[in-house]
Design a protein around this motif. Structure first.
Motif, PDB file in Angstrom:
ATOM      1  N   MET A   1       0.838  -1.194   0.000  1.00 15.55           N
ATOM      2  CA  MET A   1       0.000   0.000   0.000  1.00 15.55           C
ATOM      3  C   MET A   1       0.876   1.247   0.000  1.00 15.55           C
ATOM      4  SD  MET A   1      -2.744   1.380   2.848  1.00 15.55           S
ATOM      5  CE  MET A   1      -3.996   0.149   2.467  1.00 15.55           C
ATOM      6  N   LEU A   2       0.464   2.233  -0.750  1.00 13.99           N
ATOM      7  CA  LEU A   2       1.087   3.544  -0.715  1.00 13.99           C
ATOM      8  C   LEU A   2       0.104   4.528  -0.103  1.00 13.99           C
ATOM      9  CD1 LEU A   2       3.162   5.762  -1.479  1.00 13.99           C
ATOM     10  CD2 LEU A   2       2.063   5.867  -3.729  1.00 13.99           C
ATOM     11  N   THR A   3       0.565   5.328   0.847  1.00 11.93           N
ATOM     12  CA  THR A   3      -0.259   6.372   1.452  1.00 11.93           C
ATOM     13  C   THR A   3       0.378   7.726   1.183  1.00 11.93           C
ATOM     14  OG1 THR A   3      -0.997   4.894   3.235  1.00 11.93           O
ATOM     15  CG2 THR A   3      -1.259   7.269   3.572  1.00 11.93           C
ATOM     16  N   TYR A   4      -0.368   8.583   0.515  1.00 11.06           N
ATOM     17  CA  TYR A   4       0.079   9.956   0.313  1.00 11.06           C
ATOM     18  C   TYR A   4      -0.525  10.840   1.404  1.00 11.06           C
ATOM     19  CZ  TYR A   4       2.122   9.410  -4.380  1.00 11.06           C
ATOM     20  OH  TYR A   4       2.920   9.067  -5.449  1.00 11.06           O
ATOM     21  N   GLU A   5       0.312  11.632   2.062  1.00 11.87           N
ATOM     22  CA  GLU A   5      -0.153  12.623   3.026  1.00 11.87           C
ATOM     23  C   GLU A   5      -0.324  13.957   2.301  1.00 11.87           C
ATOM     24  OE1 GLU A   5       2.561  12.845   6.287  1.00 11.87           O
ATOM     25  OE2 GLU A   5       2.098  10.819   7.013  1.00 11.87           O
ATOM     26  N   LEU A   6      -1.540  14.489   2.344  1.00 15.07           N
ATOM     27  CA  LEU A   6      -1.839  15.734   1.645  1.00 15.07           C
ATOM     28  C   LEU A   6      -2.278  16.810   2.632  1.00 15.07           C
ATOM     29  CD1 LEU A   6      -3.285  13.224  -0.292  1.00 15.07           C
ATOM     30  CD2 LEU A   6      -3.166  15.153  -1.858  1.00 15.07           C
ATOM     31  N   THR A   7      -1.687  17.988   2.530  1.00 18.99           N
ATOM     32  CA  THR A   7      -2.144  19.132   3.301  1.00 18.99           C
ATOM     33  C   THR A   7      -3.323  19.772   2.573  1.00 18.99           C
ATOM     34  OG1 THR A   7      -0.700  20.688   2.131  1.00 18.99           O
ATOM     35  CG2 THR A   7       0.229  19.528   4.058  1.00 18.99           C
ATOM     36  N   SER A   8      -3.951  20.756   3.200  1.00 20.73           N
ATOM     37  CA  SER A   8      -5.064  21.445   2.550  1.00 20.73           C
ATOM     38  C   SER A   8      -4.585  22.123   1.262  1.00 20.73           C
ATOM     39  CB  SER A   8      -5.665  22.483   3.499  1.00 20.73           C
ATOM     40  OG  SER A   8      -4.682  23.399   3.940  1.00 20.73           O
ATOM     41  N   ARG A   9      -3.358  22.629   1.265  1.00 16.45           N
ATOM     42  CA  ARG A   9      -2.820  23.244   0.043  1.00 16.45           C
ATOM     43  C   ARG A   9      -2.587  22.188  -1.032  1.00 16.45           C
ATOM     44  NH1 ARG A   9       2.681  26.962  -0.592  1.00 16.45           N
ATOM     45  NH2 ARG A   9       2.513  27.212  -2.868  1.00 16.45           N
ATOM     46  N   ASP A  10      -2.102  21.011  -0.642  1.00 15.31           N
ATOM     47  CA  ASP A  10      -1.911  19.929  -1.611  1.00 15.31           C
ATOM     48  C   ASP A  10      -3.230  19.564  -2.280  1.00 15.31           C
ATOM     49  OD1 ASP A  10       0.857  19.635  -1.151  1.00 15.31           O
ATOM     50  OD2 ASP A  10       0.495  18.303   0.554  1.00 15.31           O
ATOM     51  N   LEU A  11      -4.303  19.531  -1.487  1.00 11.77           N
ATOM     52  CA  LEU A  11      -5.611  19.187  -2.039  1.00 11.77           C
ATOM     53  C   LEU A  11      -6.067  20.215  -3.069  1.00 11.77           C
ATOM     54  CD1 LEU A  11      -7.438  17.998   1.196  1.00 11.77           C
ATOM     55  CD2 LEU A  11      -6.761  16.570  -0.742  1.00 11.77           C
ATOM     56  N   GLU A  12      -5.740  21.464  -2.824  1.00 10.18           N
ATOM     57  CA  GLU A  12      -6.121  22.525  -3.760  1.00 10.18           C
ATOM     58  C   GLU A  12      -5.368  22.407  -5.087  1.00 10.18           C
ATOM     59  OE1 GLU A  12      -5.321  26.160  -1.772  1.00 10.18           O
ATOM     60  OE2 GLU A  12      -6.963  25.963  -0.334  1.00 10.18           O
ATOM     61  N   GLU A  13      -4.189  21.793  -5.054  1.00  2.00           N
ATOM     62  CA  GLU A  13      -3.343  21.752  -6.243  1.00  2.00           C
ATOM     63  C   GLU A  13      -3.369  20.412  -6.975  1.00  2.00           C
ATOM     64  OE1 GLU A  13       0.487  22.960  -4.858  1.00  2.00           O
ATOM     65  OE2 GLU A  13      -0.116  25.063  -4.593  1.00  2.00           O
ATOM     66  N   VAL A  14      -4.262  19.505  -6.577  1.00  2.89           N
ATOM     67  CA  VAL A  14      -4.417  18.250  -7.308  1.00  2.89           C
ATOM     68  C   VAL A  14      -4.844  18.559  -8.743  1.00  2.89           C
ATOM     69  CG1 VAL A  14      -5.830  16.176  -7.515  1.00  2.89           C
ATOM     70  CG2 VAL A  14      -4.951  16.856  -5.284  1.00  2.89           C
ATOM     71  N   ARG A  15      -4.225  17.907  -9.706  1.00  2.00           N
ATOM     72  CA  ARG A  15      -4.583  18.167 -11.100  1.00  2.00           C
ATOM     73  C   ARG A  15      -4.613  16.860 -11.896  1.00  2.00           C
ATOM     74  NH1 ARG A  15       0.759  19.735 -10.428  1.00  2.00           N
ATOM     75  NH2 ARG A  15       2.286  18.964 -11.943  1.00  2.00           N
ATOM     76  N   PHE A  16      -5.282  16.917 -13.059  1.00  2.00           N
ATOM     77  CA  PHE A  16      -5.423  15.755 -13.934  1.00  2.00           C
ATOM     78  C   PHE A  16      -4.566  15.919 -15.179  1.00  2.00           C
ATOM     79  CE2 PHE A  16      -9.260  15.711 -11.425  1.00  2.00           C
ATOM     80  CZ  PHE A  16      -9.502  14.372 -11.203  1.00  2.00           C
ATOM     81  N   ALA A  17      -4.162  14.804 -15.745  1.00 11.74           N
ATOM     82  CA  ALA A  17      -3.382  14.841 -16.977  1.00 11.74           C
ATOM     83  C   ALA A  17      -3.525  13.504 -17.702  1.00 11.74           C
ATOM     84  CB  ALA A  17      -1.910  15.124 -16.680  1.00 11.74           C
ATOM     85  N   LEU A  18      -3.174  13.518 -18.988  1.00 11.59           N
ATOM     86  CA  LEU A  18      -3.138  12.299 -19.800  1.00 11.59           C
ATOM     87  C   LEU A  18      -1.715  12.077 -20.284  1.00 11.59           C
ATOM     88  CD1 LEU A  18      -6.283  12.496 -22.119  1.00 11.59           C
ATOM     89  CD2 LEU A  18      -5.991  11.225 -20.001  1.00 11.59           C
ATOM     90  N   SER A  19      -1.336  10.821 -20.461  1.00 16.77           N
ATOM     91  CA  SER A  19       0.002  10.513 -20.933  1.00 16.77           C
ATOM     92  C   SER A  19      -0.038   9.368 -21.938  1.00 16.77           C
ATOM     93  CB  SER A  19       0.919  10.136 -19.770  1.00 16.77           C
ATOM     94  OG  SER A  19       2.152   9.650 -20.247  1.00 16.77           O
ATOM     95  N   PRO A  20       0.092   9.677 -23.236  1.00 13.99           N
ATOM     96  CA  PRO A  20       0.154   8.590 -24.226  1.00 13.99           C
ATOM     97  C   PRO A  20       1.364   7.687 -24.015  1.00 13.99           C
ATOM     98  CG  PRO A  20       0.572  10.738 -25.238  1.00 13.99           C
ATOM     99  CD  PRO A  20       0.080  11.007 -23.867  1.00 13.99           C
ATOM    100  N   ALA A  21       2.482   8.247 -23.527  1.00 13.86           N
ATOM    101  CA  ALA A  21       3.660   7.405 -23.278  1.00 13.86           C
ATOM    102  C   ALA A  21       3.396   6.419 -22.147  1.00 13.86           C
ATOM    103  CB  ALA A  21       4.870   8.275 -22.944  1.00 13.86           C
ATOM    104  N   SER A  22       2.743   6.891 -21.077  1.00 13.14           N
ATOM    105  CA  SER A  22       2.413   5.988 -19.975  1.00 13.14           C
ATOM    106  C   SER A  22       1.484   4.880 -20.427  1.00 13.14           C
ATOM    107  CB  SER A  22       1.766   6.765 -18.823  1.00 13.14           C
ATOM    108  OG  SER A  22       2.706   7.580 -18.164  1.00 13.14           O
ATOM    109  N   GLU A  23       0.459   5.232 -21.208  1.00 12.69           N
ATOM    110  CA  GLU A  23      -0.455   4.211 -21.698  1.00 12.69           C
ATOM    111  C   GLU A  23       0.278   3.204 -22.581  1.00 12.69           C
ATOM    112  OE1 GLU A  23      -4.206   4.033 -20.875  1.00 12.69           O
ATOM    113  OE2 GLU A  23      -2.753   4.781 -19.408  1.00 12.69           O
ATOM    114  N   THR A  24       1.245   3.691 -23.353  1.00  9.56           N
ATOM    115  CA  THR A  24       2.023   2.799 -24.214  1.00  9.56           C
ATOM    116  C   THR A  24       2.813   1.795 -23.387  1.00  9.56           C
ATOM    117  OG1 THR A  24       2.210   4.514 -25.918  1.00  9.56           O
ATOM    118  CG2 THR A  24       3.807   2.724 -25.992  1.00  9.56           C
ATOM    119  N   VAL A  25       3.537   2.292 -22.388  1.00 10.72           N
ATOM    120  CA  VAL A  25       4.349   1.406 -21.549  1.00 10.72           C
ATOM    121  C   VAL A  25       3.462   0.489 -20.713  1.00 10.72           C
ATOM    122  CG1 VAL A  25       6.000   1.334 -19.639  1.00 10.72           C
ATOM    123  CG2 VAL A  25       6.296   2.998 -21.482  1.00 10.72           C
ATOM    124  N   LEU A  26       2.427   1.052 -20.100  1.00 10.46           N
ATOM    125  CA  LEU A  26       1.568   0.247 -19.232  1.00 10.46           C
ATOM    126  C   LEU A  26       0.794  -0.813 -20.015  1.00 10.46           C
ATOM    127  CD1 LEU A  26       0.171   3.065 -16.902  1.00 10.46           C
ATOM    128  CD2 LEU A  26       1.931   1.376 -16.352  1.00 10.46           C
TER     129      LEU A  26
END
Length: 311
Positions: A1-26
């Motif tokens: 298991m991986l646990t990420y600890e997020l502060t309130s500022r971290d929560l505000e800065e969560v963002r989404f992205a796509l990666s064709p290279a990641s999909e290729t490797v995965l």
């Protein structure tokens, strides 16, 4: 298991992205162990005859038996518009120390004859052969999921959005827990580095960085995967012309990159006003969108248009 600890500022800065290279490797995971990816079996069966011409002396070392991959092969994306060629340049630029260390960690040793140049060439061939022909279809599912998550975040908050990412992912009181991803549990602070969320078709539960302490990243299963391979093939140019008219179909085919009304008119040999009328209709029906660049207005196709044209 991986646990990420997020502060309130971290929560505000969560963002989404796509990666064709990641999909290729995965996606190599699905070919290595198809039974773990039942939703992708139609794709696996389709590309199977094409695999023998690829460089498996390299590709076989990019994913290990536990589905781990060197992190440099899956650079953390920065945008939903990331292009494969841009990411391939990042992969090719890996320094030798990182290359050796990460491949040794994943494979137990640095495979003989493996070099950044060989990896880059093998990945590019693999992308062109088995991913690129289906990327528009994959990207449509992934982009639609990001749109949905954005609505959940806006309406219910970041915590609710994180708790909906998948059965192996849970969030409570600043702790984002990711199960079924590592035999050794670890806790890491996001600490202002920004957490990137990326929908991926090849989890199957979740994807995390291989190296402890790597830039915070979480791949999660997107909604709608069950319908991925039931989407009909893009229409032919003739079919598209019958649907929206020959002139508008031709304009969509010309918008392989953002272009002005005057630019398109010159290529078609018609007046800018005629092109403008067509573009306004395409805009109202969700097939093109404008973007301003200084004093110019450029038009580009939307995801819907890309799905229709196959571009």
């Amino acid at each position: 298991m991986l646990t990420y600890e997020l502060t309130s500022r971290d929560l505000e800065e969560v963002r989404f992205a796509l990666s064709p290279a990641s999909e290729t490797v995965l996606s190599l995971r699905a070919l290595r162990d198809p039974g773990r990816f039942p939703l992708q079996l139609p794709w696996i069966r389709t590309v199977q005859p094409l695999l023998e011409d690829l460089d498996w002396t390299v590709l076989s070392h990019l994913v290990n038996d536990t589905m781990g991959s060197p992190d440099y092969l899956t650079p953390r994306p920065t945008s939903p518009l990331t292009q494969f060629t841009d990411e391939l340049q990042l992969i090719a630029a890996v320094d030798q120390e990182t290359f050796t260390r990460q491949h040794t960690a994943v494979n137990g040793e640095l495979p003989e004859g493996l070099t950044p140049a060989r990896v880059t060439t093998a990945l590019d061939d693999y992308w062109q052969t088995v991913i690129a022909p289906y990327w528009n279809r994959m990207r449509t599912i992934l982009s639609a999921d990001i749109t949905y998550r954005g609505h959940v975040l806006t309406q219910q908050g970041t915590g609710a959005m994180l708790n909906e990412l998948g059965p192996a992912i849970s969030y409570s009181q600043g702790l984002l827990k990711v199960d079924k991803v590592s035999a050794i549990s670890r806790v890491e602070k996001v600490d202002g580095r920004g957490l990137v969320l990326q929908p991926t078709l090849f989890g199957p539960h979740a994807v995390i960085p291989y190296d402890p302490g790597a830039e915070p990243f979480l791949g999660y299963p997107p909604r709608g995967q069950a319908n991925l391979w039931t989407v009909v093939d893009p229409p032919t140019p003739q079919d598209l012309a019958k649907l929206i008219g020959t002139a508008r179909a031709r304009i969509l085919q010309l918008l392989t990159h953002p272009r002005t009304t005057t630019d398109v008119a010159a290529e078609l040999g018609v007046t800018p006003s005629a092109v403008s009328q067509h573009l306004q209709l395409l805009r109202r029906t969700g097939l093109v969108e404008p973007q301003r660049a200084g004093k110019q207005v450029l038009y580009r196709p939307t995801e819907l248009a890309s799905l229709l044209t196959g571009n």
